[in-house]
Design a protein around this motif. Structure first.
Motif, short mmCIF file in Angstrom:
data_model
loop_
_atom_site.label_atom_id
_atom_site.label_comp_id
_atom_site.label_asym_id
_atom_site.label_seq_id
_atom_site.Cartn_x
_atom_site.Cartn_y
_atom_site.Cartn_z
N UNK A 43 0.81 -1.22 0.00
CA UNK A 43 0.00 0.00 0.00
C UNK A 43 0.84 1.26 0.00
N UNK A 44 1.93 1.26 0.77
CA UNK A 44 2.68 2.49 0.97
C UNK A 44 3.97 2.55 0.15
N UNK A 45 4.52 1.39 -0.20
CA UNK A 45 5.79 1.38 -0.90
C UNK A 45 5.71 0.73 -2.28
N UNK A 46 4.60 0.04 -2.57
CA UNK A 46 4.48 -0.68 -3.84
C UNK A 46 5.52 -1.78 -3.97
N UNK A 47 5.96 -2.32 -2.84
CA UNK A 47 7.04 -3.31 -2.83
C UNK A 47 6.44 -4.71 -2.68
N UNK A 48 6.13 -5.34 -3.81
CA UNK A 48 5.48 -6.64 -3.78
C UNK A 48 6.45 -7.75 -3.37
N UNK A 49 7.73 -7.57 -3.64
CA UNK A 49 8.72 -8.56 -3.23
C UNK A 49 8.79 -8.65 -1.71
N UNK A 50 8.87 -7.50 -1.05
CA UNK A 50 8.88 -7.47 0.41
C UNK A 50 7.55 -7.97 0.97
N UNK A 51 6.47 -7.62 0.29
CA UNK A 51 5.15 -8.08 0.74
C UNK A 51 5.07 -9.61 0.72
N UNK A 52 5.61 -10.21 -0.33
CA UNK A 52 5.60 -11.67 -0.42
C UNK A 52 6.47 -12.28 0.70
N UNK A 53 7.57 -11.62 1.01
CA UNK A 53 8.44 -12.10 2.10
C UNK A 53 7.66 -12.14 3.42
N UNK A 54 6.97 -11.06 3.74
CA UNK A 54 6.23 -11.02 5.00
C UNK A 54 5.00 -11.92 4.97
N UNK A 55 4.43 -12.10 3.78
CA UNK A 55 3.33 -13.06 3.65
C UNK A 55 3.82 -14.48 3.94
N UNK A 56 5.00 -14.81 3.41
CA UNK A 56 5.56 -16.14 3.67
C UNK A 56 5.91 -16.31 5.14
N UNK A 57 6.42 -15.24 5.77
CA UNK A 57 6.73 -15.31 7.20
C UNK A 57 5.46 -15.53 8.02
N UNK A 58 4.39 -14.86 7.62
CA UNK A 58 3.10 -15.05 8.29
C UNK A 58 2.61 -16.49 8.13
N UNK A 59 2.69 -16.98 6.90
CA UNK A 59 2.22 -18.33 6.62
C UNK A 59 3.02 -19.36 7.42
N UNK A 60 4.32 -19.13 7.61
CA UNK A 60 5.15 -20.05 8.39
C UNK A 60 4.67 -20.12 9.83
N UNK A 61 4.37 -18.97 10.40
CA UNK A 61 3.85 -18.95 11.78
C UNK A 61 2.51 -19.69 11.85
N UNK A 62 1.63 -19.41 10.90
CA UNK A 62 0.30 -20.01 10.91
C UNK A 62 0.38 -21.53 10.74
N UNK A 80 -6.97 -12.09 2.38
CA UNK A 80 -7.87 -11.11 1.79
C UNK A 80 -7.15 -9.89 1.24
N UNK A 81 -5.97 -9.57 1.80
CA UNK A 81 -5.33 -8.31 1.44
C UNK A 81 -3.91 -8.44 0.89
N UNK A 82 -3.27 -9.59 1.06
CA UNK A 82 -1.89 -9.74 0.61
C UNK A 82 -1.74 -10.88 -0.39
#
Length: 379
Positions: A43-62, A80-82
């Motif tokens: 949303x704020x940086x348009x950085x989809x690569x970083x977004x995917x990194x944090x999405x993967x980190x979230x998925x690992x925790x889940x 819903x959002x990432x």
């Protein structure tokens, strides 16, 4: 509350929680802040690569944790959002339905409601049958009498579906007059500064104006939408509004309304070209192709325009988006009519009518039929 009002403090809160987790250890509760950080990277940086990194980190925790309400909320934000930028809409729907089952089984009613609401909304944009969706929304609303704020959001979606089908449901009756109309929801949202609901209502009205060809009204509503702070946070529905804006812009340019509309269309084309590159299975492939075709049509590149219109239709069909397929046929028909290829144009309008009918958008199908005088044509 911070989300509903599009508070500028929400990213700051997210970063503070992430920093705390990184300094003191990552726990199950970190998942929600990681998912939110992934979203704000987009949303704020348009950085989809970083977004995917944090999405993967979230998925690992889940994937390595148990189940609780915080993890359910993290999963809802993630999908819903990432994550939907990187996977098919059908996969997003499947993930949200799994969250719903988990939340319902453990008695997390709020997460169960939100996950079902978002699964139905994504199903709408995936071209699921509208009559079935309307029934599902009505069933969901009957469980939401104690959750009227969320119910108001669901009712906005119901009004959008009703406009396409051309019939009214009894969805508002569930609340026995306490939520009588969409206008009431809008007035209440303005009074409580619920920016998200204000955006959803104006988006709904913008979409309806677009579908039924009132581009002047659509542009007026779009101007309202983009003035809202919540619109800066990308969601599938706000991104869809930019897709329609691109189609409108190229159409107005070809109608002689000014060079600025061509520039506006190209801006939307570039955005969707980038989105389409994120994943071969996401919902943006056919949308990019349709905007590319509109650009070629606006540049009088007839052969390229025809080729890419047909590619957009095929992409929508191959991915199962009957709604996008119908729109691509309709836009192709308008282009063919503009170059006086009338028989081919009528065939495209007939195909658009079939697609919209299969989607369940009977009022929209009738609009295409009547506007293009298809009833006078031999079948």
């Amino acid at each position: 509350g911070a989300y509903r009002s599009s508070s500028p403090f929400l990213p700051l809160i997210t970063c503070a929680v992430v920093n705390y987790s990184l300094q003191n250890g990552v726990y199950e509760e970190s998942a929600l802040s990681f998912a939110c950080l992934g979203y704000f990277k987009i949303a704020l940086a348009g950085d989809y690569k970083e977004a995917r990194y944090w999405a993967n980190a979230t998925a690992l925790i889940l994937n390595t944790s148990g189940t609780n309400s915080i993890l359910n909320r993290a999963s809802i934000v993630l999908h819903s959002f990432v994550q939907h930028f990187f996977v098919s809409t059908q996969e997003t729907i499947f993930s949200l339905l799994n969250i719903n089952k988990t939340a319902a089984a453990m008695g997390d009613v709020e997460s169960a409601i939100y996950s079902m609401l978002f699964s139905l909304r994504f199903s709408f944009y995936a071209g699921e049958n509208l009559s079935l969706l309307l029934n599902s929304f009505c069933e969901l609303l009957r469980t939401m009498k104690r959750y009227k704020e969320v119910a108001k959001v669901a009712l906005i979606d119901v009004v959008m579906i009703e406009a396409l089908i051309g019939t009214k449901s009894n969805a508002f009756d569930v609340f026995e007059g306490t939520i009588p109309t969409e206008d009431f929801i809008l007035a209440d949202a303005k009074a409580t500064q619920n920016i998200v609901s204000i955006e959803l209502i104006h988006l709904r009205r913008y979409f309806t104006s677009f579908w039924f060809g009132d581009y002047q009204k659509a542009n007026e509503l779009y101007d309202v939408v983009i003035s809202l702070p919540s619109h800066k946070l990308p969601k599938l529905w706000s991104i869809t509004s930019q897709y329609y804006r691109g189609i409108i812009a190229f159409h107005l340019y070809r109608e002689g309304e000014g060079e600025e509309w061509f520039d506006e269309g190209k801006k939307m084309l570039q955005k969707f070209e980038h989105l389409a590159k994120l994943s071969p299975t996401n919902s943006f492939q056919s949308k990019f192709l349709l905007l590319q075709a509109e650009s070629y049509a606006s540049s009088c590149e007839i052969i390229n325009a025809k080729m890419v219109f047909e590619a957009s239709i095929k992409s929508a069909r191959d991915h199962g988006y009957i709604n996008d397929q119908g729109l691509a046929f309709e836009c192709y028909g308008k282009f063919l009519a503009s170059i006086v290829d009338n028989n081919a144009a009528l065939n495209c309008f007939k195909s658009a009518h079939v697609c919209y009918s299969q989607w369940g958008a009977l009022a929209l199908a009738e609009h295409v039929w009547n506007k293009n005088k298809l009833s006078t044509c031999n079948e």
